[in-house]
Scaffold this motif. Structure first.
Motif, PDB file in Angstrom:
ATOM      1  N   ALA A  26       0.817  -1.221   0.000  1.00  0.00           N
ATOM      2  CA  ALA A  26       0.000   0.000   0.000  1.00  0.00           C
ATOM      3  C   ALA A  26       0.848   1.268   0.000  1.00  0.00           C
ATOM      4  O   ALA A  26       0.331   2.346  -0.316  1.00  0.00           O
ATOM      5  CB  ALA A  26      -0.954  -0.002   1.191  1.00  0.00           C
ATOM      6  N   ARG A  28       2.613   2.292  -2.120  1.00  0.00           N
ATOM      7  CA  ARG A  28       2.564   2.899  -3.462  1.00  0.00           C
ATOM      8  C   ARG A  28       1.533   4.014  -3.533  1.00  0.00           C
ATOM      9  O   ARG A  28       1.647   4.916  -4.354  1.00  0.00           O
ATOM     10  CB  ARG A  28       2.183   1.842  -4.503  1.00  0.00           C
ATOM     11  CG  ARG A  28       3.233   0.803  -4.744  1.00  0.00           C
ATOM     12  CD  ARG A  28       2.746  -0.182  -5.774  1.00  0.00           C
ATOM     13  NE  ARG A  28       2.383  -1.406  -5.074  1.00  0.00           N
ATOM     14  CZ  ARG A  28       1.732  -2.415  -5.586  1.00  0.00           C
ATOM     15  NH1 ARG A  28       1.310  -2.367  -6.830  1.00  0.00           N
ATOM     16  NH2 ARG A  28       1.486  -3.487  -4.886  1.00  0.00           N
ATOM     17  N   ASN A  29       0.494   3.917  -2.687  1.00  0.00           N
ATOM     18  CA  ASN A  29      -0.624   4.845  -2.780  1.00  0.00           C
ATOM     19  C   ASN A  29      -0.845   5.708  -1.542  1.00  0.00           C
ATOM     20  O   ASN A  29      -1.717   6.575  -1.554  1.00  0.00           O
ATOM     21  CB  ASN A  29      -1.921   4.074  -3.044  1.00  0.00           C
ATOM     22  CG  ASN A  29      -1.842   3.258  -4.307  1.00  0.00           C
ATOM     23  OD1 ASN A  29      -1.537   2.068  -4.258  1.00  0.00           O
ATOM     24  ND2 ASN A  29      -2.091   3.875  -5.439  1.00  0.00           N
ATOM     25  N   TYR A  30      -0.101   5.437  -0.484  1.00  0.00           N
ATOM     26  CA  TYR A  30      -0.310   6.153   0.773  1.00  0.00           C
ATOM     27  C   TYR A  30       1.017   6.673   1.301  1.00  0.00           C
ATOM     28  O   TYR A  30       2.066   6.089   1.046  1.00  0.00           O
ATOM     29  CB  TYR A  30      -0.968   5.219   1.812  1.00  0.00           C
ATOM     30  CG  TYR A  30      -2.359   4.788   1.418  1.00  0.00           C
ATOM     31  CD1 TYR A  30      -3.462   5.583   1.693  1.00  0.00           C
ATOM     32  CD2 TYR A  30      -2.554   3.592   0.743  1.00  0.00           C
ATOM     33  CE1 TYR A  30      -4.736   5.187   1.330  1.00  0.00           C
ATOM     34  CE2 TYR A  30      -3.833   3.190   0.361  1.00  0.00           C
ATOM     35  CZ  TYR A  30      -4.919   3.990   0.653  1.00  0.00           C
ATOM     36  OH  TYR A  30      -6.173   3.603   0.275  1.00  0.00           O
ATOM     37  N   SER A 120      -8.888  -0.325  -0.225  1.00  0.00           N
ATOM     38  CA  SER A 120      -7.806   0.666  -0.337  1.00  0.00           C
ATOM     39  C   SER A 120      -7.576   1.042  -1.795  1.00  0.00           C
ATOM     40  O   SER A 120      -7.962   0.321  -2.720  1.00  0.00           O
ATOM     41  CB  SER A 120      -6.512   0.101   0.247  1.00  0.00           C
ATOM     42  OG  SER A 120      -6.000  -0.911  -0.607  1.00  0.00           O
ATOM     43  N   LEU A 121      -6.912   2.167  -1.989  1.00  0.00           N
ATOM     44  CA  LEU A 121      -6.544   2.585  -3.346  1.00  0.00           C
ATOM     45  C   LEU A 121      -5.708   1.496  -4.024  1.00  0.00           C
ATOM     46  O   LEU A 121      -5.860   1.227  -5.216  1.00  0.00           O
ATOM     47  CB  LEU A 121      -5.751   3.889  -3.302  1.00  0.00           C
ATOM     48  CG  LEU A 121      -6.484   5.121  -2.766  1.00  0.00           C
ATOM     49  CD1 LEU A 121      -5.516   6.279  -2.583  1.00  0.00           C
ATOM     50  CD2 LEU A 121      -7.643   5.501  -3.672  1.00  0.00           C
ATOM     51  N   THR A 122      -4.842   0.860  -3.261  1.00  0.00           N
ATOM     52  CA  THR A 122      -3.946  -0.166  -3.804  1.00  0.00           C
ATOM     53  C   THR A 122      -4.711  -1.388  -4.282  1.00  0.00           C
ATOM     54  O   THR A 122      -4.388  -1.961  -5.326  1.00  0.00           O
ATOM     55  CB  THR A 122      -2.921  -0.580  -2.725  1.00  0.00           C
ATOM     56  OG1 THR A 122      -2.298   0.603  -2.211  1.00  0.00           O
ATOM     57  CG2 THR A 122      -1.870  -1.516  -3.289  1.00  0.00           C
ATOM     58  N   GLN A 124      -7.957  -1.584  -5.168  1.00  0.00           N
ATOM     59  CA  GLN A 124      -9.092  -1.351  -6.059  1.00  0.00           C
ATOM     60  C   GLN A 124      -8.939  -2.003  -7.430  1.00  0.00           C
ATOM     61  O   GLN A 124      -9.896  -2.625  -7.916  1.00  0.00           O
ATOM     62  CB  GLN A 124      -9.387   0.142  -6.181  1.00  0.00           C
ATOM     63  CG  GLN A 124     -10.046   0.683  -4.932  1.00  0.00           C
ATOM     64  CD  GLN A 124     -10.293   2.167  -4.978  1.00  0.00           C
ATOM     65  OE1 GLN A 124     -10.483   2.754  -6.044  1.00  0.00           O
ATOM     66  NE2 GLN A 124     -10.287   2.800  -3.806  1.00  0.00           N
ATOM     67  N   ASN A 149     -10.237   5.626   0.579  1.00  0.00           N
ATOM     68  CA  ASN A 149     -10.570   4.291   0.113  1.00  0.00           C
ATOM     69  C   ASN A 149     -11.910   4.376  -0.599  1.00  0.00           C
ATOM     70  O   ASN A 149     -12.397   5.467  -0.865  1.00  0.00           O
ATOM     71  CB  ASN A 149     -10.549   3.255   1.249  1.00  0.00           C
ATOM     72  CG  ASN A 149     -11.677   3.384   2.252  1.00  0.00           C
ATOM     73  OD1 ASN A 149     -12.663   4.081   2.032  1.00  0.00           O
ATOM     74  ND2 ASN A 149     -11.533   2.723   3.376  1.00  0.00           N
TER      75      ASN A 149
END
Length: 168
Positions: A26, A28-30, A120-122, A124, A149
Motif C-alpha cells: 500500500a 505505493r498509494n499512501y 484501499s486505493l492499492t 481497487q 478508500n
C-alpha cells in the motif's frame, strides 16, 4: 496452495500478513504517515487484543503456500469482506485470485447476493478485476490520519454459472 479456515492461535500471524501487505504494497498509494496510522509498527497490548477478538469473530480463511501463511480474507453473512490481505512477498503469484474465488464460492453456497468491502486505493484494481465496482469514494480517519478508500460492491446474481461466471 491450500485454503482453509483460520486456526485458533494464528491471529498474530495474520496481523503480520496485514502489516506486510500494508507496509509492502500500500505504500505505493499512501504516505508514510498514513501507513503508520493504518498499520503501526509498534502496537499496544490493547490493539493486539482487539485484533485477536476481531479475527476470532470474523473467522477468516487463510491461504498457505508450501506450508507458509500467505494471505487471509473473510466474508461475513451480510456479504461484507472485512479483511483481504496478501503478504507482500506473495503478491502477484495468484494467491489473492485463488482466495477471492474461494470467497465467491462461500458466498454462493451461503446464498449471499451481494459482496461489498471498504477497499484501499492499492487493492481497487484487484477488486475491479473480480467484478466489483466503486459505489462511493470516501475519506476515513484512522488514529487521527485521513486515508482514502472506496466502498466497492459486486452483485453475485451477475455470475450465474457457465463461462460467463468464471473469474480470471
Amino acid at each position: 496452495m491450500h485454503i482453509r479456515p483460520c486456526a485458533a492461535g494464528e491471529e498474530i500471524a495474520l496481523r503480520a500478513i496485514f502489516k506486510s501487505s500494508v507496509h509492502g504494497l500500500a505504500r505505493r498509494n499512501y504516505t508514510a504517515a498514513q501507513i503508520q496510522a493504518w498499520a503501526p509498527r509498534e502496537e499496544s497490548a490493547e490493539l493486539c487484543e482487539q485484533w485477536i477478538r476481531r479475527i476470532q469473530v470474523n473467522q477468516p480463511w487463510v491461504a498457505e503456500v508450501n506450508g507458509q501463511l500467505a494471505a487471509f480474507a473473510d466474508v461475513q453473512p451480510s456479504g461484507y469482506i472485512d479483511h483481504f490481505f496478501v503478504a507482500a512477498e506473495f503478491a502477484g503469484q495468484g494467491v489473492g485470485n485463488a482466495l477471492m474465488r474461494h470467497l465467491h464460492e462461500i458466498a454462493r453456497c451461503a446464498g449471499i447476493d451481494t459482496l461489498f468491502s471498504h477497499v484501499s486505493l492499492t487493492a481497487q484494481p484487484f477488486f475491479r478485476r473480480h467484478g466489483f465496482h466503486v459505489e462511493k469514494e470516501q475519506r476515513v480517519m484512522i488514529r487521527g490520519v485521513e486515508l482514502e478508500n472506496a466502498v466497492m460492491r459486486k452483485a453475485m446474481t451477475a455470475i450465474t454459472g457457465g463461462s460467463a461466471g468464471e473469474l480470471p
